[in-house]
Design an enzyme around this catalytic site. Structure first.
Site, PDB file in Angstrom:
ATOM      1  N   LYS A 293       0.845  -1.200   0.000  1.00 20.58           N
ATOM      2  CA  LYS A 293       0.000   0.000   0.000  1.00 20.58           C
ATOM      3  C   LYS A 293       0.879   1.249   0.000  1.00 20.58           C
ATOM      4  O   LYS A 293       1.999   1.209   0.506  1.00 20.58           O
ATOM      5  CB  LYS A 293      -0.857   0.030   1.272  1.00 20.58           C
ATOM      6  CG  LYS A 293      -1.982  -0.969   1.322  1.00 20.58           C
ATOM      7  CD  LYS A 293      -2.768  -0.813   2.620  1.00 20.58           C
ATOM      8  CE  LYS A 293      -3.876  -1.854   2.730  1.00 20.58           C
ATOM      9  NZ  LYS A 293      -4.953  -1.678   1.751  1.00 20.58           N
ATOM     10  N   ARG A 367     -10.280 -11.537   2.026  1.00 20.02           N
ATOM     11  CA  ARG A 367     -11.146 -12.573   1.447  1.00 20.02           C
ATOM     12  C   ARG A 367     -10.475 -13.939   1.497  1.00 20.02           C
ATOM     13  O   ARG A 367     -11.150 -14.962   1.551  1.00 20.02           O
ATOM     14  CB  ARG A 367     -11.541 -12.170   0.018  1.00 20.02           C
ATOM     15  CG  ARG A 367     -10.414 -12.097  -0.954  1.00 20.02           C
ATOM     16  CD  ARG A 367     -10.772 -11.305  -2.204  1.00 20.02           C
ATOM     17  NE  ARG A 367     -10.827  -9.858  -1.964  1.00 20.02           N
ATOM     18  CZ  ARG A 367     -11.137  -8.962  -2.887  1.00 20.02           C
ATOM     19  NH1 ARG A 367     -11.437  -9.343  -4.121  1.00 20.02           N
ATOM     20  NH2 ARG A 367     -11.157  -7.688  -2.593  1.00 20.02           N
TER      21      ARG A 367
HETATM   22  N1  BES Z   1      -8.069  -3.774   4.489  1.00 17.61           N
HETATM   23  C1  BES Z   1      -8.244  -3.402   3.130  1.00 17.61           C
HETATM   24  C2  BES Z   1      -9.577  -2.684   2.905  1.00 17.61           C
HETATM   25  C3  BES Z   1      -9.573  -1.213   3.176  1.00 17.61           C
HETATM   26  C4  BES Z   1      -8.940  -0.335   2.319  1.00 17.61           C
HETATM   27  C5  BES Z   1     -10.262  -0.709   4.242  1.00 17.61           C
HETATM   28  C6  BES Z   1      -8.984   1.021   2.552  1.00 17.61           C
HETATM   29  C7  BES Z   1     -10.312   0.637   4.477  1.00 17.61           C
HETATM   30  C8  BES Z   1      -9.674   1.510   3.640  1.00 17.61           C
HETATM   31  C9  BES Z   1      -8.226  -4.631   2.236  1.00 17.61           C
HETATM   32  O1  BES Z   1      -7.445  -5.666   2.668  1.00 17.61           O
HETATM   33  C10 BES Z   1      -7.713  -4.193   0.921  1.00 17.61           C
HETATM   34  O2  BES Z   1      -6.579  -3.792   0.881  1.00 17.61           O
HETATM   35  N2  BES Z   1      -8.532  -4.266  -0.110  1.00 17.61           N
HETATM   36  C11 BES Z   1      -8.150  -3.849  -1.406  1.00 17.61           C
HETATM   37  C12 BES Z   1      -8.663  -4.862  -2.389  1.00 17.61           C
HETATM   38  C13 BES Z   1      -8.143  -4.672  -3.781  1.00 17.61           C
HETATM   39  C14 BES Z   1      -6.659  -4.977  -3.830  1.00 17.61           C
HETATM   40  C15 BES Z   1      -8.891  -5.587  -4.712  1.00 17.61           C
HETATM   41  C16 BES Z   1      -8.778  -2.484  -1.650  1.00 17.61           C
HETATM   42  O3  BES Z   1      -9.903  -2.246  -1.238  1.00 17.61           O
HETATM   43  O4  BES Z   1      -8.091  -1.631  -2.212  1.00 17.61           O
HETATM   44 MN    MN Z   2      -5.441  -5.492   2.030  1.00 17.36          MN
END
Ligand code: BES
Ligand code: MN
Ligand code: ZN
Length: 513
Positions: A293, A367
């Site tokens: 990230k 997931r």
């Molecule tokens: N924990 C995050 C979801 C999240 C992102 C919560 C931003 C709150 C704020 C999750 O594990 C994640 O990173 N999801 C990705 C999925 C994507 C790579 C398909 C997302 O939402 O960007």
């Molecule tokens: Mn994630």
């Protein structure tokens, strides 16, 4: 906070601050507000009358007015708390009103206070539909207890501004009414205690709350509450062939934790009785892994275990409420880290169910752990599944901070869940997860892939989970936008919210009264 309920005239109760609720009985958008107190105490009404007529107080939700030495009442201060329009008054506004009262006391250093039980009968029927006694008492306690914490545990300069004692003052009435109020009061303490426990967990930083530590805290709670609890790690994941969960965990120096909490009603249950499965995403820190990230706001990702905290909190409440239905809580906890041993995009992993998953993005890790958690819950005998997860940023984009994204594969299960919402006061918005979205997660290489492209990101994440819920009635709650409160509210501090605990408990109870 030490809380109790007494039955007497609120005006005669000696306290540093007595909070009294007011509603606006005016109707129509353009109308001047007409604030009316929700009390039948003549002493209280007399003290406030002049100020209410001044027009400076509109009785909108979260609005307060503080009077010192208010004359005809025994309290040193009278706090008038607005609940908004009388016509649409709900128990959730009472909950927020109680929270507002507590949060008004804190900066003033008031340690002891009272809240007058709202008497909607003080206003004529055409303005207010009666609030049920038990539920109103419950909401008052919930609101007050939830408003109290500050989440400043790690600040050396923290000032202790806690309210030590809170008394609920209800009119002395019929035995039936007082019993109902008492019952709601006790339940309120259970619900808010569970919710605050979940919030405590979410507030902990990632270096303190590792998967192992989360396991310890869950185990301690279960021991105290009388639930059975097993905490497993890497060896068990291998034994159960949880290839998806293990893939996420393998890049971290911190071992994963698979937490299984069980509540069995006294006297057992029939063979064909429902078994509720509560599955939580417990990523104690989400860096994104190899698909790392950006640095901005990454610190927030300590809250990526809020789904598991909700389930652990719900189990705590269930242990105390003792519904006549069996409940199994499954938490899949790991840290998602980049490392020489970490899983990578392009990897193919085999989930416990036997399905192969092509990894496209290691940041779609929630997931993966839930896939194994949901399948495992089914093998433990769960007939109904619910999961909670801070699953997608896409859900935050779609719904913002006010509604949890809800997905389900079964109409009647969804209906049962929604039936509890007027009590919990939490907000959920159903999004589709119909098979026409399935193509988006089809993989050339394996059975499915762990991302579905930019379109409908919250839906494709739910579609992925649905593969593992299979035919079992299932609800998925994407709490990414609602688990952390970014904006101070009159009734709620910034920080962890403990979202979904109350609604999950309500849903479980609806299967075993
Ligand atoms: N924990 C995050 C979801 C999240 C992102 C919560 C931003 C709150 C704020 C999750 O594990 C994640 O990173 N999801 C990705 C999925 C994507 C790579 C398909 C997302 O939402 O960007
Ligand atoms: Mn994630
Ligand atoms: Zn995550």
């Amino acid at each position: 906070m030490d809380t109790k309920v007494v039955f007497q005239d609120a005006g005669q109760f000696a306290t540093a601050m007595l909070a009294v609720f007011a509603v606006d009985i005016s109707t129509g958008k353009e109308a001047e507000p007409i604030p009316v107190l929700l009390t039948t105490s003549d002493a209280v009404k007399q003290s406030a009358e002049q100020f209410l007529r001044s027009g400076e107080f509109k009785a909108s939700l979260g609005e307060t007015l503080l009077l010192h030495n208010p004359g005809s009442v025994k309290a040193e201060r009278l706090l008038i708390v607005g609940l908004g329009k009388a016509k649409t008054l709900s128990v959730d506004e009472v909950r927020k009103g109680a929270g507002t009262a507590v949060r008004a006391a804190k900066p003033r250093g008031i340690r002891e206070m009272a809240i007058a039980f709202p008497e909607d009968r003080a206003v004529s029927d055409e303005h207010v539909d009666s609030l049920p006694y038990s539920m109103t008492a419950r909401a008052l306690i919930e609101g007050a207890e939830i408003a109290e914490p500050e989440w400043d545990t790690y600040r050396s300069d923290r000032k202790d501004l806690s309210v030590y004692t809170l008394t609920l003052v209800a009119k002395d009435g019929e035995a039936l009414v007082t019993a109902e109020i008492q019952q709601g009061f006790s339940e309120g303490l259970i619900y808010s205690g569970a919710q605050n426990f979940a919030r405590e967990l979410v507030n902990e930083p990632g270096n303190v709350l590792t998967p192992t530590e989360l396991g310890k805290r869950a185990k301690d709670m279960c021991d105290a509450a009388g639930l059975t609890c097993e905490v497993y790690s890497t060896a068990k994941l291998t034994e159960l062939k949880m290839g998806a969960f293990a893939a996420v965990a393998q890049g971290s120096a911190e071992p994963p934790a698979l937490i299984v909490m069980t509540y069995t009603p006294e006297g057992g249950v029939a063979n064909d009785a429902p078994v509720m499965g509560l599955v939580g995403k417990g990523i104690t820190f989400d860096t994104g892994g190899i698909s790392i990230k950006p640095a901005d706001n990454m610190e927030k990702m300590k809250y990526d275990m809020a789904g598991s905290a909700a389930m652990i909190g719900a189990m705590k409440a269930i242990a105390a409420l003792k519904p006549s239905v069996k409940v199994i809580g499954v938490v899949c906890s790991a840290e998602n880290m980049p490392d020489g041993k970490a899983f990578k995009p392009g990897d193919v992993v085999t989930a416990m169910s036997g399905k192969t998953i092509e990894i496209i993005n290691t940041d779609a890790e929630g997931r993966l752990v839930l896939a194994d958690g949901l399948h495992y819950a089914k093998t433990l005998g769960c007939t109904h599944l619910i999961d909670a997860a801070t699953l997608t940023g896409a859900c935050v984009v779609a719904l913002g901070y006010n509604n949890v994204g809800l997905f389900s594969n079964d109409e009647s299960t969804w209906e049962k869940f929604m039936a509890g919402i007027p009590k919990s006061g939490e907000k959920f918005w159903r999004l589709p997860c119909t098979d026409d979205y399935r193509d988006q997660i089809k993989s050339q290489i394996g059975d499915i892939m762990n991302t579905g492209g930019r379109a409908a990101g919250a839906v494709t994440a739910a579609m992925f989970l649905k593969e593992f819920a299979g035919e079992t009635p299932w609800i998925h709650l994407d709490i990414a936008g609602c688990a952390w409160n970014e904006e101070l509210k009159p009734w709620l501090p910034k920080g962890p919210t403990g979202i979904a605990v109350r609604s999950i408990v309500e849903w479980v109870r609806s299967y075993g009264a």
